[in-house]
Design a protein around this motif. Structure first.
Motif, PDB file in Angstrom:
ATOM      1  N   PHE A 190      12.770   4.624   3.403  1.00  0.00           N
ATOM      2  CA  PHE A 190      12.176   3.629   2.515  1.00  0.00           C
ATOM      3  C   PHE A 190      13.344   2.970   1.781  1.00  0.00           C
ATOM      4  O   PHE A 190      14.475   3.426   1.873  1.00  0.00           O
ATOM      5  N   ARG A 210       4.314   9.807  -9.548  1.00  0.00           N
ATOM      6  CA  ARG A 210       3.684   9.794 -10.875  1.00  0.00           C
ATOM      7  C   ARG A 210       2.936  11.098 -11.114  1.00  0.00           C
ATOM      8  O   ARG A 210       3.070  11.720 -12.165  1.00  0.00           O
ATOM      9  N   ASP A 211       2.152  11.515 -10.125  1.00  0.00           N
ATOM     10  CA  ASP A 211       1.412  12.776 -10.258  1.00  0.00           C
ATOM     11  C   ASP A 211       2.369  13.950 -10.420  1.00  0.00           C
ATOM     12  O   ASP A 211       2.156  14.834 -11.247  1.00  0.00           O
ATOM     13  N   PHE A 212       3.430  13.948  -9.609  1.00  0.00           N
ATOM     14  CA  PHE A 212       4.408  15.036  -9.691  1.00  0.00           C
ATOM     15  C   PHE A 212       5.066  15.068 -11.077  1.00  0.00           C
ATOM     16  O   PHE A 212       5.213  16.125 -11.693  1.00  0.00           O
ATOM     17  N   LYS A 228       2.161   6.851  -6.582  1.00  0.00           N
ATOM     18  CA  LYS A 228       1.149   7.824  -7.001  1.00  0.00           C
ATOM     19  C   LYS A 228       1.678   9.249  -6.865  1.00  0.00           C
ATOM     20  O   LYS A 228       1.502  10.079  -7.751  1.00  0.00           O
ATOM     21  N   THR A 229       2.342   9.515  -5.736  1.00  0.00           N
ATOM     22  CA  THR A 229       2.887  10.859  -5.534  1.00  0.00           C
ATOM     23  C   THR A 229       3.877  11.215  -6.637  1.00  0.00           C
ATOM     24  O   THR A 229       3.775  12.270  -7.259  1.00  0.00           O
ATOM     25  N   ASP A 289       0.839  -1.211   0.000  1.00  0.00           N
ATOM     26  CA  ASP A 289       0.000   0.000   0.000  1.00  0.00           C
ATOM     27  C   ASP A 289       0.868   1.252   0.000  1.00  0.00           C
ATOM     28  O   ASP A 289       0.618   2.212  -0.732  1.00  0.00           O
ATOM     29  N   GLU A 290       1.901   1.195   0.855  1.00  0.00           N
ATOM     30  CA  GLU A 290       2.798   2.334   0.991  1.00  0.00           C
ATOM     31  C   GLU A 290       3.531   2.628  -0.327  1.00  0.00           C
ATOM     32  O   GLU A 290       3.637   3.782  -0.736  1.00  0.00           O
ATOM     33  N   VAL A 325      13.694   9.336   5.004  1.00  0.00           N
ATOM     34  CA  VAL A 325      12.380   8.724   5.217  1.00  0.00           C
ATOM     35  C   VAL A 325      12.473   7.201   5.360  1.00  0.00           C
ATOM     36  O   VAL A 325      11.470   6.536   5.609  1.00  0.00           O
ATOM     37  N   LEU A 367       9.522  16.993  -1.114  1.00  0.00           N
ATOM     38  CA  LEU A 367       8.639  15.825  -1.002  1.00  0.00           C
ATOM     39  C   LEU A 367       9.365  14.613  -0.400  1.00  0.00           C
ATOM     40  O   LEU A 367       8.766  13.563  -0.201  1.00  0.00           O
ATOM     41  N   GLY A 368      10.655  14.751  -0.147  1.00  0.00           N
ATOM     42  CA  GLY A 368      11.397  13.681   0.528  1.00  0.00           C
ATOM     43  C   GLY A 368      12.186  12.763  -0.392  1.00  0.00           C
ATOM     44  O   GLY A 368      12.771  11.778   0.061  1.00  0.00           O
ATOM     45  N   PHE A 369      12.223  13.082  -1.702  1.00  0.00           N
ATOM     46  CA  PHE A 369      12.831  12.144  -2.654  1.00  0.00           C
ATOM     47  C   PHE A 369      14.365  12.200  -2.695  1.00  0.00           C
ATOM     48  O   PHE A 369      14.985  11.443  -3.425  1.00  0.00           O
ATOM     49  N   ARG A 382       2.521   1.879  -3.266  1.00  0.00           N
ATOM     50  CA  ARG A 382       1.562   2.428  -4.233  1.00  0.00           C
ATOM     51  C   ARG A 382       1.355   3.923  -4.003  1.00  0.00           C
ATOM     52  O   ARG A 382       1.187   4.699  -4.943  1.00  0.00           O
ATOM     53  N   MET A 383       1.359   4.327  -2.723  1.00  0.00           N
ATOM     54  CA  MET A 383       1.201   5.750  -2.407  1.00  0.00           C
ATOM     55  C   MET A 383       2.403   6.552  -2.909  1.00  0.00           C
ATOM     56  O   MET A 383       2.255   7.635  -3.472  1.00  0.00           O
ATOM     57  N   ILE A 384       3.604   5.989  -2.693  1.00  0.00           N
ATOM     58  CA  ILE A 384       4.827   6.654  -3.167  1.00  0.00           C
ATOM     59  C   ILE A 384       4.778   6.778  -4.685  1.00  0.00           C
ATOM     60  O   ILE A 384       5.055   7.823  -5.263  1.00  0.00           O
TER      61      ILE A 384
END
Lengths: 263, 387
Positions: free
Chosen positions: B64, B17-19, B14-15, B7-8, B62, B48-50, B10-12
């Motif tokens: 990950f 991808r949208d960006f 999405k962020t 899930d996590e 972060v 955004l933490g990337f 997928r959230m990363i």
């Protein structure tokens, strides 16, 4: 200040929608679900309000939806929402706006609230009713289609622009108030990686109907969905073909006059 | 091995991808045409933490893993492969080396600045006479008091002119070939450091590639990474991550090649039929899609293994070798489907075609990957069937 943001899990705007065999829903296989895009404006506005007011302000997301809604709730938490209530009960499958508003009203009352933000409509059903029924149930004013939101310095009232045909209408509302958000209100933030990391530790309180004091799903109101139908197919298209363009134009003119009878 | 996204993750995804589709896409064409580095894009990515994906929380990251970095680089590269270069080098090489080999003092001093994006990390290994052959490095580092004096130059350094932190491999002992190298953390304001020649490349135009010059460059002794003589170990130990990073970049390029081929082929008609209705096009689409899926599986597997702490040198090299190869066939076929317009700057495929080429060269050429893979495979056979 206690800020509530409502969110709904809806199919992705890019998803291809197909009606299921029973005609009572859509085929969900392979469909990606997202936070209702209008609800994202509500989340953003709630977070901005919290940042502005400061103190012990808190933003709580409330979502009524199936178990799978956890992912969109976590996304809201990752955007910065403090905690969430997830109303989840098998009896709430395909609820009407009346049912959902009744349940939301109960959950929101239990949480306490000064201001509620939500999308102007769900991009799935497009009913745009829940917020208005909810305002009635909670007996508070509602402002729909907000494009500008400001809170008076003494926190006593909200001053808003709401989008109407051809322009904006400037309105003032006392608190508590429910505000439905229109595109253009703000530019919703992304769920940042630190946000996604922190969201793991935030609380989602899952409540079923019994937890909220209901014996059964509240009445669905006076309307009932009978059947879902696919989009009607467009009319037959006839291609006019000819060796020379001029002949094609003559044929088209003849068809418009004799068959379509429009000229 | 589970290659499904959590899930996590997928959230990363999405962020990022949208960006990428919104913020990055808005500037990518112009940045690549003008050859400009997008400072504000890196600032947003950092916010955004990337820039601290794999850095632990206590150093401002972060926490990950490599898998999240792969998803990130894939999505960025689908829109702008140039942007992925700095993100990959910064995370999978610079951050990684400081984290894995740096002293506690060094980690506390530099990682928060790197994870926040304040200091972009670059990696300086290549020299005119030392490319694939790392052991041929000549740049010297001589200890004098509590400093090291660095002399020499490094070439083809990605983002070298924007660096806040430069990881440099230099020779501390001229007598020993492989054990005579050491790694240093250099800051651009250390005296004696300067940026030299700027390369004009075939692709990756929005990412700078420069020469770094060290003339009696004075670096505090505390900036030695690990111990003297660990340079080769550090250089080789970081390769797995770097290769997975470039595999992810190539994966993004390949995916866009397919996307653009299908979208174009559905619109374009010849002889009264859409291009996608010709068998010649269909076969290309089938090959591209199958290759991309296989490449994705290889890359995701390597990333998962690395996150689980398993040895993955062979798998990382396989992912890099295969993905960069199929990215080049995908851009070739996609451009072929586009026809003449694909050869113009009007269509995205022209840029991706140029960007794909270098993925088979940098971060270990395909020939080096085959060397690594065959060595590992022969070793496995040696264990199974001792000669």
């Amino acid at each position: 200040m206690k800020i509530i943001v409502l969110l709904k899990r809806v199919p992705d705007t890019e998803a291809k929608i197909l009606i299921n065999q029973d005609g009572n829903g859509i085929r969900e296989d392979g469909v990606k679900f997202i936070i209702n895009t209008y609800d994202e404006y509500g989340i953003e506005e709630g977070l901005r309000l919290k940042e502005k007011v400061g103190g012990d302000s808190k933003v709580t997301a409330v979502c009524a939806g199936p178990e799978e809604s956890t992912e969109v709730i976590r996304t809201a938490l990752a955007m910065g929402v403090d905690d969430a209530v997830h109303i989840c009960d098998p009896a709430l499958a395909k609820p009407s706006p009346f049912t959902i508003a009744e349940v939301l009203a109960k959950a929101i009352s239990e949480e306490g609230f000064d201001i509620i933000f939500c999308g102007k409509q769900g991009i799935d059903d497009d009913m745009a009713q829940t917020q208005s029924i909810l305002a009635e149930k909670l007996d508070i004013p509602q402002v729909n289609n907000a494009t500008v939101f400001e809170l008076a310095d003494d926190l006593s009232k909200a001053v808003l622009n709401r989008r109407i045909e051809g322009g904006d209408e400037k309105v003032e509302a006392s608190l508590p108030v429910i505000i439905s958000c229109e595109k253009g209100l703000n530019d919703p933030r992304y769920a940042s990686l630190p946000g996604i990391m922190k969201a793991k530790k935030k609380e989602i309180r899952v409540k079923n109907l019994a937890d909220l004091g209901f014996n059964e799903a509240p009445s669905s109101g006076r309307s009932r969905v009978l059947k879902w139908l696919p989009m009607p197919k467009g009319g037959e298209c006839k291609m006019v073909e000819a060796e020379e363009t001029v002949d094609a134009v003559k044929e088209l003119a003849r068809l418009l006059r004799e068959e379509a009878k429009v000229v | 091995m589970n290659i499904q996204l959590t899930d996590e993750e997928r959230m990363i995804q999405k962020t990022i991808r949208d960006f990428a589709r919104k913020d990055l896409a808005a500037v990518a064409d112009e940045a690549n045409r003008e050859g400009t580095f997008q400072d504000e894009i890196y600032a947003s990515l950092a916010e955004l933490g990337f820039m601290g994906i794999t850095v632990p929380e206590k150093y401002g990251g972060v926490d990950f893993g490599t898998f999240s970095l792969v998803l990130t680089l894939e999505e960025i590269s689908r829109v702008c492969a140039s942007t992925a270069v700095a993100v990959s080098v910064h995370n999978s090489l610079a951050n990684h080396i400081v984290l894995k080999y740096g002293s506690e003092e060094m980690k506390e001093k530099y990682l928060p600045r790197m994870a926040s994006g304040e200091a972009i990390g670059v990696y300086a290994l290549t020299e005119p006479d030392a490319g694939s052959d790392v052991s041929a490095i000549r740049m010297s580092a001589v200890k004098r008091g509590d400093e090291y004096i660095l002399n020499g130059s490094k070439i083809f350094i990605s983002t070298g002119d924007k660096a806040g932190v430069i990881i440099v491999i230099a020779r501390t002992d001229p007598e020993s070939k492989t054990k005579g190298m050491s790694a240093f953390l250099v800051e651009p304001d250390h005296p004696g450091f300067s940026v030299g020649k700027v390369e004009h490349k075939m692709g990756l135009k929005a990412s700078s590639t420069v020469e770094l010059v060290f003339e009696d460059c004075r670096v505090p002794a505390a900036n030695l990474i690990g111990e003297e003589g660990m340079g080769m170990q550090i250089a080789l130990g970081s390769l797995d991550g770097g290769r997975i990073g470039i595999a992810s970049q190539a994966l993004g390029i390949a995916q866009t090649a397919l996307d653009e081929a299908v979208l174009f082929g559905r619109e374009r008609k010849q002889f009264g039929k859409r291009l996608v209705d010709f068998q010649a096009t269909r076969w290309k689409i089938a090959d591209m899609a199958t290759n991309i899926d296989a490449a994705r599986l290889l890359t995701y597997r390597a990333a998962r293994m690395r996150d689980e702490g398993l040895p993955c040198t062979k798998e990382a090299s396989m992912a890099k070798l295969f993905t960069t190869r199929i990215a080049n066939t995908a851009v070739y076929d996609s451009l072929q489907i586009h026809g003449g317009v694909g050869y113009t700057e009007e269509f995205k495929i022209e840029r991706f075609f140029r960007d794909a080429r270098v993925t088979e060269i940098y971060e270990g050429t395909s020939e080096i990957q085959r060397l690594v893979i065959s060595k590992q495979v022969l070793k496995e056979y040696e264990q199974m069937y001792p000669a």
